[in-house]
Structures are given as structure tokens and as C-alpha cells.
Design an enzyme around this catalytic site. Structure first.
Site, PDB file in Angstrom:
ATOM      1  N   GLU A 151      -9.084 -11.987  -3.387  1.00 61.47           N
ATOM      2  CA  GLU A 151      -9.215 -12.326  -1.954  1.00 61.47           C
ATOM      3  C   GLU A 151     -10.455 -13.197  -1.766  1.00 61.47           C
ATOM      4  OE1 GLU A 151      -9.160  -8.243  -0.293  1.00 61.47           O
ATOM      5  OE2 GLU A 151      -7.023  -8.591   0.029  1.00 61.47           O
ATOM      6  N   CYS A 211      -6.723  -3.447   7.227  1.00 62.94           N
ATOM      7  CA  CYS A 211      -7.991  -3.938   7.772  1.00 62.94           C
ATOM      8  C   CYS A 211      -7.781  -5.000   8.842  1.00 62.94           C
ATOM      9  CB  CYS A 211      -8.845  -4.498   6.644  1.00 62.94           C
ATOM     10  SG  CYS A 211      -7.961  -5.642   5.564  1.00 62.94           S
ATOM     11  N   CYS A 212      -6.743  -5.828   8.687  1.00 63.54           N
ATOM     12  CA  CYS A 212      -6.594  -6.965   9.608  1.00 63.54           C
ATOM     13  C   CYS A 212      -6.119  -6.552  11.005  1.00 63.54           C
ATOM     14  CB  CYS A 212      -5.681  -8.015   9.002  1.00 63.54           C
ATOM     15  SG  CYS A 212      -6.373  -8.768   7.506  1.00 63.54           S
TER      16      CYS A 212
END
Ligand SMILES: [Zn+2]
Length: 655
Positions: free
Chosen positions: A328, A420-421
Site C-alpha cells: 500500500e 479503515c476507509c
């Protein structure tokens, strides 16, 4: 001590608190800015009425909330999910707290109370809070080997410190929203435990995923207790210092190496953006806090170098960060593939948090230019218009088939194993009004153009400011100023980079084949000249109640080219208008987007379409007898998986 010396001491302490150094520019808090129309009103309403309850429901359905109850002995069961899932619940509580401040809802308030009861129960007597370990105990039961067998035995991967960083942010938001200390006390007890355990001459570790540093600075601001600030700085200063950490010298177990978590060299020696882009972005934001509060030049120099590296070599046109799915992570310089772009939604949030802080440090509009580009493009694409599905990954091209969204779909998904997003979207949106204005002494900065009614304190006197605009579809912004009495101050209107010939600071992207008219400024209907400084148009005068500024930014359709060194964008063009990046979607273009050709000088016709995709301004043109239709990038993927492209060839590809 005599009474008088005590009194003098108290006074000097109060003075020290009052003059405690922080950012030289002060943001106007979001509670003073009411968005009451325009582009953002419906998006914020959707976040409040759909996304917050949706995210809480998902946290319940997936066991994220039950984990706290089980850890606290209030329910039977075992740990469900992943070691970092605690953080998601905290982030939704943070967003809900912001929402409560502007739209009080007793049911939500009580629901938060019930969650905080669970958090307090899950907290171990000494303050430690990490539900996976409390439930499974320090033993071989913990199948997730990244959690480590015992407390802090593997902080590079455990997220033990990441989780509580989000707890601190949420606890401060909850305290400010409700005045209740219940959650803040849990957070402070945890931070106090960590400071007893970790530090110089104690356990020396650094968090594998940065975030606690931002949270600690917020604890410092709310308590004025400098220990939290020092602890944040300690954690930053220990990065890249494996020599100081004999027990935990190497984060190699992540399989990514030390640069993955920005632990390869001390932070003040870091000059380029490397590794996991969300960890990096949170770290840069925290470093900005330290640079401001401690006036630290070494931190500032590192930040300026890293920022230049990002905008000159590593940022997508949409403002997205993190080219690679593997790790990422940031790619090499100019490594910006479009179809396999990662550009995590969380990295967009981190990028905005960082750039806003850089503006508060410097007063330079270029940071808010980056912020705005991320906001309207790379970030906003991350959540659907309906508010209940999300992108984790934000590519700039799609074949409509590859499940780019972390393997789940070729479109948005309602939730992810690692969510998380969705939980970052829900906490960022309600804080958006806090990024519109800022003040410094006698100066008022207007950074974002959106319809709102606000109260800004200028030299201690309240001044009402009303903005009306159809931005981002129209570059005309009307600002009405209402001081109580005539008052002399300076308005600083951001002159966006896109309106003065630069899509982004630096030379990674440039406009071609098009020009725009110079911005026009009227005061009470009369043209006024203005000086520009640091990207702002400055207007100093004695403002009278009802004085009206009109700021007109020309918004032609513009072609953008990337630096030749970006091989994936060579011989290609992207189309923008104002701050909005456009894309083609197959559904509007006979099923095709990737093969569309846009020759230089193509004349696009803007058309407002109030009923399409929540109300957009689309662009259309005739090319080789075919109609080409473009829509804002943020609005793509609402009509099923299909082809999409931001960059277009300028000549037909030869097969
Ligand atoms: Zn994320």
C-alpha cells in the site's frame, strides 16, 4: 510560599498556557461554520443520516462492538475480526461526535454513552486497551501472529498503538461535543499507562502504524499537559533509531523492511516519501504539529523536502497517494500507473490532514490547492452518493472487470475485512467546515469556496461571513461581511492554483492548449485591484456591515499533461474544469472509455445536469463523428462496473 507568590505563580502558569505556542494560523472551528446550501450540504447530510448509522451497524454485525463487551466481561464469546478493528469503532464515534456538535441527536448521544461503557469495561485495570489480547490472553490463542504473543512484543505489526491513537482523537471529539469526560478519562488512563511503560529508560518501541502521535497532540491541547506532547515527539524521534531499541531493532517481520513504516532513518533525515502511504501521511501530519508547537526547524526542513518529493513526483492528478498495491505504498519517482493505482481513500484523508497543517504553518495557499484537489477528486470518489458503499482503492482507469477494490469488486463495496476507509470517510466529512476559514491576527483566510454562514473572530471581535456560490460548477463566489461595527482587517482570498495556470504546485502536471481569464475581484460592485501574496488575493480595508466581495474565477475546460517522465501518461491528456478532474465512463460512451481519443484542442461543451449522479456538470464533445461524454471523476461507478479512464490518448492507437 506566601499567598502572593502562589498568586504570582498561578498567573505566570496561566500566561504560559495562554501563550503556549501552536500553529501561527488558527483554523476557524467547524462549529462556527454552517454549510447551509450548495454542493456540500447534501453530502454532509448523507454522511449524518446514512453513513454514520450504516458504519455503526456494520461495526455491530461484524463483531467489532461485541469485542469490547467480551473483553470487558459483559458478554460471552470470542474475538472476531482483525487486531486493528477497535480503531474502526473509535473512528465512527469520532465522526458521530462531530455530527452531534452541529446536529444534536439525543438518541445518538445515548448510543455513544453505551459504547463508551463498553470501552471502559474493555480497558484493563492498568489502562491497557486492545480487545484481541484481553479476550485471547497472552498466549498461543492469538492466531493473528501480527498481534504478537505479549503486550508490545510486536508493535511493528500489532496496531496496539494505532488503535488507541484513534481512541484519543475520538475521545477528544466526544468531550468537546458533549462536555462529558467519560471517554476522555478512558483515553487519558490509557495514555498514562503507555507513558509509564514506554519511554526513555523504559521500553523503547515505535508504533508500526503511525496515528497515536496525532492523538497525543490532541490530548495535549485539551489537557495542556505537556507530557502527552513529549511522548508524541519521543515516538517520532525513535523512528529510524534501531540502535536505541535493542529489544525490537527491526520491523522486518512485516516482510516489507523498515522503509515500509518510515523506520529506515530518523524522521529528520527523511527527504522522500517512502513506504505505506497512510502511515506516512499520518506521520507527516504529526510532524507538522511538532514543527508548529515546538518551532522545530529540523522537522520543518524534512517536511518541506518530503512535500516537494510528493507533489513533484508521486501524486496522482486526483491528489491520490500510494501507487502500489504491494505494501500500500508510494512508488518510485514518476511511478504512477493508472489501472493498478492504489491511492487508498485513507491516504487521501491523510494527505488533506497534512496539507492543511502545512498551510497553518506557512500561510501558503499551495497547500490548500493540494487539499482542494484531493477533496473534490481522490477523496470524494471514496464514498458513493448514497453514502453506503466505498472505495478502498481509487484507480484512474478501470476495465470494468478486474476487482481492483481490494479483490471485492470492480465498483464500490459496502464494507471490507479491513474497513479503515469507510470509517475515515465518516469522520472526515463532518469536520469539513473546519477547513474553510482561518485567521491570523488581522487577517481572515478564505480557503474553500462553499455556501455557508459563519462567525469568525477577528482580533477578538466576531465577524459574520456569508458565502454563496455554485462552486465547483461555477467560479463565482459572493462573500458578505458583517462586522458589528466598521472594522479594519484584511481578507485573504485563495487564488487557486488552477485559476492561475497550475493544476498542482510543482511541475508534475501542466495545462496545455488553454488559457483562462484573470480572476476578477469586486467590492460592493466595483472592481478593485489587489495584491497577491503566497497565493492569496489580499484586500485590506475598513469593512462595513453588509460589504460584499465578489470573486470570479474563470473556469474553462482545460487539458492537462503529465511530466514526460510519467510513462503511463505519455502522449495522453486529462480534462479538468476548476478543481474537478473529469473521466469518461463506458456507460456514457458506447461501453468504451479506455480507447477514447481526445485530440488536442477538442471543444467540450459544459452542461449542468441536475438529475444525473446527484447533480453534475458534464462535458461533451464530438470526436470523429462520435459523442464523447465526460463526468466528474468522483461520480464514477454509480451505474455498475464499467470501463473508466481519466487519461486519454491524443491519437488513435495503431493496432
Ligand atoms: Zn483505508
Amino acid at each position: 510560599m506566601t499567598k502572593r507568590t502562589v498568586y504570582a505563580l498561578v498567573l505566570s502558569l496561566l500566561a504560559a498556557v495562554a501563550s503556549a505556542q501552536d500553529y501561527p494560523i488558527v483554523p476557524v472551528p467547524f462549529t462556527s461554520v454552517a454549510i447551509n446550501g450548495g454542493f456540500w450540504q447534501s453530502r454532509l447530510a448523507t454522511n449524518r443520516t446514512v453513513t454514520i448509522p450504516f458504519d455503526f451497524r456494520k461495526c455491530e454485525e461484524t463483531g467489532r462492538i461485541a469485542n469490547f463487551a467480551v473483553a470487558g466481561g459483559l458478554a460471552k464469546g470470542t474475538f472476531k475480526g482483525k487486531r486493528y478493528d477497535d480503531s474502526d469503532v473509535f473512528k465512527v464515534v469520532e465522526g458521530a461526535s462531530y455530527s452531534l456538535q452541529t446536529h444534536y441527536d439525543p438518541k445518538l448521544d445515548h448510543y455513544l454513552d453505551s459504547l463508551i461503557t463498553l470501552f471502559a469495561a474493555a480497558q484493563e485495570p492498568d489502562g491497557y486497551l486492545y480487545t484481541i489480547r484481553s479476550i485471547l490472553k497472552d498466549s498461543a490463542n492469538i492466531k493473528d501472529d501480527q498481534a504478537g504473543p505479549t503486550r508490545f512484543s510486536y508493535v511493528a505489526g500489532s496496531h496496539e498503538l494505532y488503535n488507541v491513537g484513534h481512541m484519543y482523537e475520538a475521545a477528544v471529539a466526544h468531550f468537546q461535543a458533549t462536555g462529558k469526560r467519560s471517554f476522555l478519562n478512558v483515553a487519558l488512563k490509557n495514555a498514562d499507562y503507555l507513558m509509564r511503560t514506554i519511554g526513555p529508560d523504559k521500553l523503547i518501541v515505535v508504533p508500526g502504524h503511525q496515528e497515536i502521535e496525532i492523538g497525543l497532540v490532541k490530548l495535549y491541547r485539551v489537557t495542556k499537559d505537556k507530557r502527552y506532547l513529549d511522548f508524541a515527539r519521543f515516538l517520532l524521534d525513535m523512528r529510524g533509531r534501531a540502535d536505541k531499541r535493542p529489544l525490537f531493532p527491526d520491523p522486518a517481520k512485516t516482510g516489507q523492511g523498515a522503509s515500509y513504516l518510515q523506520d529506515h532513518i530518523p524522521v529528520t533525515q527523511q527527504k522522500t516519501a517512502v513506504g505505506h502511504s497512510v502511515r506516512a501521511g499520518y506521520m507527516y501530519a504529526a510532524m507538522s504539529d511538532i514543527a508548529a508547537i515546538q518551532n522545530d526547524k529540523a522537522y520543518m526542513d524534512a517536511l518541506l523536502a518530503i512535500w516537494n518529493d510528493v507533489v513533484e513526483r508521486k501524486q496522482y492528478l486526483t491528489g491520490g497517494l500510494g501507487a502500489r498495491g504491494h505494501g500500500e505504498a508510494f512508488g518510485e519517482a514518476y511511478e504512477l500507473p493508472n489501472d493498478v493505482a492504489y491511492a487508498e481513500t485513507c491516504a487521501a484523508v491523510a494527505n488533506m490532514l497534512w496539507n492543511h497543517r502545512m498551510f497553518l504553518l506557512t500561510g501558503d495557499a499551495k497547500y490548500m490547492d493540494v487539499f482542494e484537489r484531493v477533496l473534490y477528486n481522490g477523496f470524494l470518489a471514496g464514498v458513493s452518493l448514497e453514502g453506503d458503499s466505498f472505495f478502498y482503492v481509487n484507480p484512474l482507469a478501470s476495465d470494468g472487470k478486474r476487482k481492483f477494490n481490494v479483490g471485492q469488486a470492480a465498483t464500490r463495496a459496502p464494507w471490507f475485512g479491513t474497513s479503515c476507509c469507510p470509517t475515515n470517510v465518516v469522520r472526515f466529512l463532518p469536520s469539513l467546515p473546519g477547513y474553510v476559514y482561518a485567521t491570523k491576527g488581522n487577517d481572515v483566510f478564505i480557503n474553500l469556496f462553499l455556501t455557508n454562514q459563519s462567525t469568525v473572530s477577528v482580533n477578538g471581535k466576531p465577524v459574520q461571513i456569508r458565502q454563496e456560490t455554485n462552486y465547483p460548477w461555477d467560479g463565482k463566489v459572493s462573500v458578505t461581511v458583517q462586522p458589528k461595527q466598521p472594522q479594519a482587517f484584511t481578507m485573504q482570498l485563495r487564488l487557486p492554483g488552477w485559476a492561475s495556470g497550475k493544476p498542482m504546485p510543482g511541475y508534475l502536471y501542466e495545462y496545455v492548449n488553454t488559457t483562462a481569464k484573470a480572476p476578477v475581484l469586486l467590492v460592493n460592485g466595483k472592481s478593485v485591484s489587489y495584491e497577491t501574496e503566497n497565493g492569496y488575493a489580499r484586500v485590506s480595508r475598513t469593512w462595513r456591515p453588509g460589504d460584499r466581495l465578489e470573486w470570479t474565477l474563470d473556469m474553462p475546460v482545460r487539458e492537462v499533461k503529465a511530466n514526460e517522465q510519467v510513462t503511463d501518461d505519455r502522449h495522453k491528456v486529462a480534462i479538468e474544469r476548476g478543481p474537478v478532474v473529469y473521466c469518461a465512463e463506458g456507460v456514457d460512451n458506447g461501453g468504451q472509455a479506455l480507447s477514447l481519443v481526445v485530440p488536442a484542442g477538442t471543444a467540450f461543451r459544459p452542461q449542468m445536469q441536475p438529475d444525473k449522479l446527484g447533480g453534475i456538470l458534464s462535458l461533451s464533445a464530438q470526436e470523429a463523428g462520435k459523442n464523447v461524454t465526460l463526468i466528474p471523476y468522483y461520480a464514477w461507478s454509480h451505474r455498475g462496473p464499467n470501463e473508466m479512464s481519466v487519461w486519454f490518448g491524443q491519437v488513435k492507437p495503431t493496432k
